[in-house]
Design an enzyme around this catalytic site. Structure first.
Site, PDB file in Angstrom:
ATOM      1  N   CYS A 183       8.065  54.922  28.444  1.00 16.96           N
ATOM      2  CA  CYS A 183       8.881  54.148  29.570  1.00 16.96           C
ATOM      3  C   CYS A 183       8.467  52.824  28.556  1.00 16.96           C
ATOM      4  O   CYS A 183       9.272  52.570  27.574  1.00 16.96           O
ATOM      5  CB  CYS A 183       8.479  54.110  30.649  1.00 16.96           C
ATOM      6  SG  CYS A 183       9.526  53.198  32.002  1.00 16.96           S
ATOM      7  N   HIS A 191      10.583  59.648  32.346  1.00 18.51           N
ATOM      8  CA  HIS A 191       8.403  59.765  32.348  1.00 18.51           C
ATOM      9  C   HIS A 191       8.615  60.999  32.272  1.00 18.51           C
ATOM     10  O   HIS A 191       8.795  61.915  34.034  1.00 18.51           O
ATOM     11  CB  HIS A 191       8.399  59.412  33.987  1.00 18.51           C
ATOM     12  CG  HIS A 191       8.625  57.523  33.862  1.00 18.51           C
ATOM     13  ND1 HIS A 191       7.235  57.544  34.116  1.00 18.51           N
ATOM     14  CD2 HIS A 191       9.706  56.517  34.471  1.00 18.51           C
ATOM     15  CE1 HIS A 191       7.668  55.855  33.876  1.00 18.51           C
ATOM     16  NE2 HIS A 191       8.784  55.841  34.449  1.00 18.51           N
ATOM     17  N   GLU A 233       5.692  62.943  33.173  1.00 14.83           N
ATOM     18  CA  GLU A 233       5.039  63.322  34.403  1.00 14.83           C
ATOM     19  C   GLU A 233       5.693  63.385  35.763  1.00 14.83           C
ATOM     20  O   GLU A 233       5.219  64.063  36.388  1.00 14.83           O
ATOM     21  CB  GLU A 233       3.918  62.552  34.312  1.00 14.83           C
ATOM     22  CG  GLU A 233       4.220  60.977  35.401  1.00 14.83           C
ATOM     23  CD  GLU A 233       4.700  60.074  34.144  1.00 14.83           C
ATOM     24  OE1 GLU A 233       4.852  58.956  34.479  1.00 14.83           O
ATOM     25  OE2 GLU A 233       5.030  60.106  33.128  1.00 14.83           O
TER      26      GLU A 233
END
Length: 196
Positions: free
Chosen positions: A76, A178, A180
């Site tokens: 990001c 992202h 994650e």
């Protein structure tokens, strides 16, 4: 082992939770000598690119990041820091990848920020996207984007305009989304990065 650059501008908890889920070992990089402990480096980042760059400068880690020969992944805002310049804060960045970070506003008609799930198209044969099919969905939250480029874009995404969902140059990689928060696709990408 993965070292996470801990410079006060990243959502480290969600990243470490994802690394735990896929069984990757990690630790924090708080000072220059910590880089030697790890063979892969992640630069996280959320919020304002100009402010993040200022925090990175204050950490004293900039010259050490620029000199790294190990695989480095920016996530990001961490990806945006790898570029030359950001319109967010009118900031000069690390200039490891000669692209610019620009604002969506006035460049397209879609809602800003670009937030939620969108599909990506990997370019060529980037090892970062091994076992990740074209059209896979990942999770984005951003108002600034990196221009699409035939040389340095590792994947692209369409949201009003075509932009770089991922970039790479030598040992430096970045993803705008992202991993994650991107389910199995994001977990595969983290595993791929750990194998570089």
């Amino acid at each position: 082992m993965i070292g996470i650059v801990n410079y006060g501008a990243g959502n480290i908890f969600s990243l470490t939770a994802a690394l735990d889920r896929v069984g990757l070992l990690y630790g924090m990089i708080n000072e220059a000598q910590d880089f030697q402990k790890y063979d892969h480096i992640i630069i996280p980042g959320v919020g304002h690119a100009g402010a993040a760059m200022q925090k990175l400068k204050e950490s004293g880690l900039v010259e050490h990041i620029v000199a790294l020969k190990k695989p480095v992944l920016g996530i990001c805002v961490g990806m945006q820091l790898l570029t030359a310049y950001s319109e967010e804060g009118n900031a000069d960045l690390l200039n490891l990848i000669p692209l610019n970070t620009l604002h969506f506003d006035k460049r397209m008609e879609e809602k800003v920020p670009h937030m939620g799930w969108n599909s990506i198209s990997p370019n060529g044969n980037s090892a970062l996207f091994h076992h990740i099919p074209d059209g896979s969905y990942v999770y984005f939250v951003h108002s600034y984007f990196i221009e699409s480029d035939p040389v340095f874009s590792a994947a692209h995404c369409q949201y009003g305009i075509d932009f770089s969902a991922a970039i790479q140059r030598d040992n430096f990689f970045g993803v705008q989304f992202h991993p994650e928060k991107s389910g199995k696709v994001g977990e595969q990408l983290l595993l791929n990065f750990a194998k570089l």
